[in-house]
Design a protein around this motif. Sequence first.
Motif, PDB file in Angstrom:
ATOM      1  N   LEU A 297      17.089  -5.746  35.523  1.00 34.91           N
ATOM      2  CA  LEU A 297      18.640  -4.992  35.499  1.00 34.91           C
ATOM      3  C   LEU A 297      18.580  -3.585  35.001  1.00 34.91           C
ATOM      4  O   LEU A 297      19.522  -2.801  35.510  1.00 34.91           O
ATOM      5  N   PHE A 298      17.561  -3.277  34.176  1.00 32.72           N
ATOM      6  CA  PHE A 298      17.599  -1.937  33.938  1.00 32.72           C
ATOM      7  C   PHE A 298      17.506  -0.909  34.971  1.00 32.72           C
ATOM      8  O   PHE A 298      17.906   0.306  34.917  1.00 32.72           O
ATOM      9  N   ASN A 299      16.913  -1.369  36.008  1.00 37.32           N
ATOM     10  CA  ASN A 299      16.694  -0.499  37.111  1.00 37.32           C
ATOM     11  C   ASN A 299      17.692  -0.965  38.370  1.00 37.32           C
ATOM     12  O   ASN A 299      17.556  -0.561  39.577  1.00 37.32           O
ATOM     13  N   GLU A 300      18.866  -1.873  38.204  1.00 35.07           N
ATOM     14  CA  GLU A 300      19.514  -2.251  39.523  1.00 35.07           C
ATOM     15  C   GLU A 300      20.330  -1.195  39.825  1.00 35.07           C
ATOM     16  O   GLU A 300      20.545  -1.291  41.029  1.00 35.07           O
ATOM     17  N   ARG A 301      20.952  -0.301  39.050  1.00 32.48           N
ATOM     18  CA  ARG A 301      21.775   0.730  39.433  1.00 32.48           C
ATOM     19  C   ARG A 301      21.116   2.104  38.756  1.00 32.48           C
ATOM     20  O   ARG A 301      20.289   2.079  37.926  1.00 32.48           O
ATOM     21  N   ASP A 302      21.676   3.027  39.205  1.00 29.63           N
ATOM     22  CA  ASP A 302      21.459   4.534  38.606  1.00 29.63           C
ATOM     23  C   ASP A 302      22.399   4.654  37.175  1.00 29.63           C
ATOM     24  O   ASP A 302      23.153   5.298  37.399  1.00 29.63           O
ATOM     25  N   TRP A 303      21.854   3.957  36.446  1.00 27.53           N
ATOM     26  CA  TRP A 303      22.806   3.968  34.995  1.00 27.53           C
ATOM     27  C   TRP A 303      22.672   5.254  34.532  1.00 27.53           C
ATOM     28  O   TRP A 303      21.561   5.792  34.301  1.00 27.53           O
ATOM     29  N   GLY A 304      23.995   6.034  34.196  1.00 26.74           N
ATOM     30  CA  GLY A 304      23.934   7.098  33.410  1.00 26.74           C
ATOM     31  C   GLY A 304      24.057   6.868  31.749  1.00 26.74           C
ATOM     32  O   GLY A 304      23.969   7.891  31.111  1.00 26.74           O
ATOM     33  N   LEU A 305      24.440   5.634  31.418  1.00 24.29           N
ATOM     34  CA  LEU A 305      24.607   5.266  30.090  1.00 24.29           C
ATOM     35  C   LEU A 305      24.152   3.779  29.761  1.00 24.29           C
ATOM     36  O   LEU A 305      24.674   3.185  30.714  1.00 24.29           O
ATOM     37  N   ILE A 306      23.564   3.611  28.751  1.00 24.42           N
ATOM     38  CA  ILE A 306      23.313   2.242  28.355  1.00 24.42           C
ATOM     39  C   ILE A 306      23.966   1.948  26.920  1.00 24.42           C
ATOM     40  O   ILE A 306      23.493   2.999  25.897  1.00 24.42           O
ATOM     41  N   ILE A 307      24.937   1.204  26.698  1.00 25.06           N
ATOM     42  CA  ILE A 307      25.152   0.941  25.445  1.00 25.06           C
ATOM     43  C   ILE A 307      24.491  -0.586  24.656  1.00 25.06           C
ATOM     44  O   ILE A 307      24.578  -1.301  25.360  1.00 25.06           O
ATOM     45  N   TYR A 308      24.344  -0.298  23.555  1.00 23.60           N
ATOM     46  CA  TYR A 308      23.521  -1.353  22.775  1.00 23.60           C
ATOM     47  C   TYR A 308      24.548  -1.901  21.949  1.00 23.60           C
ATOM     48  O   TYR A 308      24.509  -1.100  20.731  1.00 23.60           O
TER      49      TYR A 308
END
Length: 567
Positions: A297-308
């Motif tokens: 899932l980390f590579n499914e889209r070009d995420w610009g932000l990840i919120i933990y």
Amino acid sequence: MKTEGAIIVQSDLTVLLDERSLSAHAAREQLHRFAEARKRAGTIHTYRITPMTLWHALDEGWTGEQVVEALKTHAKYDVPLQAEGFIRLWASRYGKLRLYAEDAVLFLNGDADILESLGRIPSVMAWVQTVRSPEIWQLAPDCRGLLKQELAKQGYPVMDQAGYHAGESLSLRLREQTVRGTLFALRDYQERAVGSFIQDGAARGGSGVVVLPCGTGKTVVGIAALARLCTATLILTSSRTSAEQWREELLDKTTLAPDSVGLYNGKVKEVKPVTIATYQLLTRRKSKAGDFTHMGLFNERDWGLIIYDEVHLLPAPVFRMTASIQATRRLGLTATLVREDGCAEDVYSLIGPKQYDMQWKEAEKGAYIASVSCAEIRIPLDASQHHSYSAAAARSRLRIAAENPGKLPVVRELLERYRDKQTLVIGQYLGQLRKVASELGAPLLTGETPHEERLRLYDQFRSGRINVLVVSKVANLAIDLPDASVAIQLSGSFGSRQEEAQRVGRLLRPKQGDNRAWFYTLVTEGTKETEFALKRQLFLLEQGYEYMQLSGAEACGSGLRSEAANG
């Protein structure tokens, strides 16, 4: 010797605080900025200064000399030279190593003497491709996270200035009026938290942790950061219930359309411009040696932000994945950076440094959270348990003490005193909880409770149709119970400071009227449980909370009546 000194500093940077001293409160206010509370025995609190606790202080603007001076101000005896030396050494390393990128090539820049020392460490040199000069190393392109992690373990913090990619763009803004019809604006401290994280153009922006007490709107900070960056975002949270709450808040407070926000869980797997998943699902695999099924899932889209969300709960496999995505902006949200697993360095190096921290009592003064009165009630071990407790092994003794039948009459007394308040009865052991729920005629909520049933119970509790809910450790997580005013803790996970903070956090949402709440922890006198209870309370004690101590007799008599009346 200073007779008024409240602390004794040892050469290994263990610090002993005597709470009987007149200056103990002032000393504690300083210590919790650059030291971690480790244990408490009677009136003596034990702290430890480590590279990590010192770095957090330096992140907040302290200097090594200010830390040394604070220790000298409150010390009963001279501060050992060895202790001063450690502090100055660790402080001298702060800000001296810098990661940067030029034309997609990664470099480490640092003081020549520091790089010379690091050059003797094989685990560090494994990532070095070329020594360009005594101050500049060219690094392997995929080492950004792993190198920071290794350097932190070696006692060297890194300023990561290698930049971030923008990610997939996303059009949205915060609403001035929510879908639910209420006016909406960020509170001042939420604005400051978002600004501290973003830091447009600054060297330290774009990654890090925001620490806010439960109930002060950490979710809103995450949403505001997303709206400021306008980029595709992956949100990781602690439970399916929390994930659904995030979705509701996003749709209520931003202009995002429903089809732009997806849930990725066991029931549905939607990968949308904003996707919300749980740690549990990401770490699921078919066998202990198998691959993690959903980590892609980390590579499914070009995420610009990840919120933990609840970053203090971040599991090891997600740390490993995070090490490989350092070019993506990362925001950690938590009420406490306390970890019981020794992974605080990994949060610092892989998620980022602490960017904003509001103390719990500061939030209470601003009426952003309820004022909570804490009490520990010590109860004699039930006569029927004396023999089994004496004959049991250490681990079994703790469980026998935790499940002491003598706690039930005290629970009844507390429920009677607070019969007009929404109350949680919280515990660790399912057998104990089932029995208590049956005796009280109250609903029981555990990890085995179906999701739909949980939602129904939450709704009934919030609406006041039920006012007592017996819950297992699922209550430790981000559950929206805004009307809970009383919590009674029957048992807990050994000496977990983190869990105690999360459970008190269930009471912190502001209340109508006098804005007050009450937390009771029931402990069996003269057993292992008292020892663990002292450790559990440490985080809250350092935040300025005090635990009134009552005996079981006082709890069932006038002592509790007086305490309930006066808070």
